[in-house]
Design a protein around this motif. Structure first.
Motif, PDB file in Angstrom:
ATOM      1  N   GLN A   1      -0.275  18.909 -11.423  1.00 49.92           N
ATOM      2  CA  GLN A   1       0.529  19.975 -11.133  1.00 49.92           C
ATOM      3  C   GLN A   1       0.089  20.787  -9.841  1.00 49.92           C
ATOM      4  N   PRO A   2      -0.160  20.191  -8.794  1.00 50.28           N
ATOM      5  CA  PRO A   2      -0.479  20.755  -7.318  1.00 50.28           C
ATOM      6  C   PRO A   2       0.104  22.160  -6.997  1.00 50.28           C
ATOM      7  N   ARG A   3      -0.506  23.029  -6.515  1.00 49.56           N
ATOM      8  CA  ARG A   3       0.083  24.129  -5.964  1.00 49.56           C
ATOM      9  C   ARG A   3      -0.158  24.328  -4.283  1.00 49.56           C
ATOM     10  N   ALA A   4       0.568  25.081  -3.513  1.00 47.51           N
ATOM     11  CA  ALA A   4       0.266  25.724  -2.244  1.00 47.51           C
ATOM     12  C   ALA A   4      -0.163  24.527  -1.383  1.00 47.51           C
ATOM     13  N   SER A   5      -1.083  24.695  -0.693  1.00 50.98           N
ATOM     14  CA  SER A   5      -1.822  23.614   0.368  1.00 50.98           C
ATOM     15  C   SER A   5      -1.920  22.184  -0.294  1.00 50.98           C
ATOM     16  N   HIS A   6      -2.272  22.154  -1.660  1.00 43.25           N
ATOM     17  CA  HIS A   6      -2.596  20.798  -2.148  1.00 43.25           C
ATOM     18  C   HIS A   6      -0.973  20.048  -2.411  1.00 43.25           C
ATOM     19  N   LEU A   7      -0.039  20.662  -2.871  1.00 44.28           N
ATOM     20  CA  LEU A   7       1.270  20.251  -2.925  1.00 44.28           C
ATOM     21  C   LEU A   7       1.696  19.818  -1.571  1.00 44.28           C
ATOM     22  N   ARG A   8       1.433  20.546  -0.482  1.00 44.42           N
ATOM     23  CA  ARG A   8       2.134  20.577   1.097  1.00 44.42           C
ATOM     24  C   ARG A   8       1.289  19.159   1.528  1.00 44.42           C
ATOM     25  N   TYR A   9       0.268  18.953   0.926  1.00 41.04           N
ATOM     26  CA  TYR A   9      -0.636  17.875   1.670  1.00 41.04           C
ATOM     27  C   TYR A   9      -0.047  16.594   0.834  1.00 41.04           C
ATOM     28  N   ILE A  10       0.359  16.507  -0.164  1.00 44.93           N
ATOM     29  CA  ILE A  10       0.753  15.473  -0.941  1.00 44.93           C
ATOM     30  C   ILE A  10       2.101  15.109  -0.277  1.00 44.93           C
TER      31      ILE A  10
ATOM     32  N   SER B   1       1.047  -1.310   0.018  1.00 46.34           N
ATOM     33  CA  SER B   1       0.106   0.061   0.072  1.00 46.34           C
ATOM     34  C   SER B   1       0.884   1.267  -0.025  1.00 46.34           C
ATOM     35  N   ARG B   2       1.973   1.219   0.681  1.00 43.18           N
ATOM     36  CA  ARG B   2       2.913   2.385   0.672  1.00 43.18           C
ATOM     37  C   ARG B   2       3.454   2.531  -0.532  1.00 43.18           C
ATOM     38  N   ARG B   3       3.919   1.637  -1.307  1.00 40.28           N
ATOM     39  CA  ARG B   3       4.434   1.591  -2.531  1.00 40.28           C
ATOM     40  C   ARG B   3       3.213   2.279  -3.387  1.00 40.28           C
ATOM     41  N   ASP B   4       2.050   1.838  -3.464  1.00 36.00           N
ATOM     42  CA  ASP B   4       1.073   2.297  -4.414  1.00 36.00           C
ATOM     43  C   ASP B   4       0.695   3.844  -4.141  1.00 36.00           C
ATOM     44  N   ILE B   5       0.765   4.067  -2.637  1.00 33.67           N
ATOM     45  CA  ILE B   5       0.411   5.538  -2.416  1.00 33.67           C
ATOM     46  C   ILE B   5       1.610   6.758  -2.986  1.00 33.67           C
ATOM     47  N   ARG B   6       2.586   6.046  -2.803  1.00 35.29           N
ATOM     48  CA  ARG B   6       3.724   6.635  -3.265  1.00 35.29           C
ATOM     49  C   ARG B   6       3.954   7.146  -4.874  1.00 35.29           C
TER      50      ARG B   6
ATOM     51  N   LEU C   1       3.596  11.887   1.607  1.00 30.06           N
ATOM     52  CA  LEU C   1       4.900  11.161   1.205  1.00 30.06           C
ATOM     53  C   LEU C   1       5.652  10.822   2.306  1.00 30.06           C
ATOM     54  N   TYR C   2       5.972  11.843   3.358  1.00 27.32           N
ATOM     55  CA  TYR C   2       6.495  11.750   4.563  1.00 27.32           C
ATOM     56  C   TYR C   2       5.942  10.788   5.421  1.00 27.32           C
ATOM     57  N   SER C   3       4.735  10.693   5.574  1.00 26.95           N
ATOM     58  CA  SER C   3       3.950   9.838   6.647  1.00 26.95           C
ATOM     59  C   SER C   3       4.137   8.375   6.382  1.00 26.95           C
ATOM     60  N   ILE C   4       3.994   8.106   5.195  1.00 26.99           N
ATOM     61  CA  ILE C   4       3.793   6.791   4.563  1.00 26.99           C
ATOM     62  C   ILE C   4       5.059   6.145   4.903  1.00 26.99           C
TER      63      ILE C   4
ATOM     64  N   CYS D   1       1.082   9.584  -5.492  1.00 32.45           N
ATOM     65  CA  CYS D   1       1.501  11.006  -5.225  1.00 32.45           C
ATOM     66  C   CYS D   1       2.392  11.348  -6.419  1.00 32.45           C
ATOM     67  N   ILE D   2       3.347  10.638  -6.973  1.00 36.87           N
ATOM     68  CA  ILE D   2       4.053  11.173  -7.877  1.00 36.87           C
ATOM     69  C   ILE D   2       3.355  11.432  -9.243  1.00 36.87           C
ATOM     70  N   TRP D   3       2.266  10.547  -9.306  1.00 38.30           N
ATOM     71  CA  TRP D   3       1.519  10.611 -10.625  1.00 38.30           C
ATOM     72  C   TRP D   3       0.641  12.032 -10.491  1.00 38.30           C
TER      73      TRP D   3
END
Length: 220
Positions: free
Chosen positions: A76-85, A60-65, A89-92, A68-70
């Protein structure tokens, strides 16, 4: 290139669902581990179940990673969207390490035949780590994490005190339990036991890390 906010919002909702499923899966590992400790036995069936959970967490961690990359490349997320992603990534990675610890603890308890005295003293500390995990999960659903910072830090500090006292008391207990002729046995038992309780301590560290990963996302 214009950002498709509808697509980004959909991707983020799916990512959030997958992330929470991963968090829930890791928690199941700790509930299973706590059950084994309470029952004072680690059967091969239980160990196989822990391995299954462990493998599912890694997959599941690999799938989520990859998701996120996809999302980053596609939307092309910006601001809070990018921070969330980035927070995900850090949390997984934290979740992966917590899963590793849970699985390793179960293997040590099965392989090394830790004494009943040692197992009896694990329930309380493990239970407190799960309580902290549950608190983090609950807080992540809130809009503003800053108001929970004092509570989180207080629980963390309290656990650390319990952990240090637990370690000290365990040394005294084991030294009284074993005779002088059992010194080598004492060292072996205590070495394995100290690994287990240090892993439980590291679990709490990773829980705190997950909270901190999302603070910057929620509080802007």
């Amino acid at each position: 290139m214009a950002i498709n906010f509808l697509s980004l919002e959909k991707s983020e909702l799916e990512l959030n669902d997958n992330f929470l499923s991963l968090v829930s899966l890791c928690r199941k590992m700790y509930i299973k581990l706590a059950t084994m400790v309470d029952n004072k036995i680690v059967t091969q069936e239980s160990l196989d179940k822990m391995e299954e959970y462990h493998n599912r967490v890694n997959e599941s961690r690999r799938d989520i990673r990859d998701d996120c990359i996809w999302i980053i490349s596609k939307d092309q997320p910006r601001a809070s969207h990018l921070r969330y992603i980035i927070a995900v990534l850090y949390s997984i990675k934290d979740i992966e390490r917590m899963s590793d610890y849970a699985y390793t603890i179960s293997r040590i308890l099965k392989k090394e035949k830790i004494t009943t005295v040692m197992v009896n003293r694990l329930s309380s500390l493990l239970g407190k780590s799960i309580d902290f995990y549950d608190c983090i999960i609950d807080v992540l659903s809130k809009d503003d994490l800053s108001e929970y910072e004092e509570k989180i830090q207080s629980m963390f500090n309290s656990f650390r005190i319990d952990y240090k006292n637990f370690l000290t008391n365990s040394i005294e207990l084991f030294s009284k339990t074993l005779s002088p002729s059992d010194v080598s046995q004492f060292i072996s038992y205590y070495f394995n036991f100290s690994i287990i309780i240090k892993y439980i301590d590291r679990i709490v560290d990773h829980c705190l890390s997950i909270y901190k990963n999302f603070v910057s996302v929620k509080n802007r």
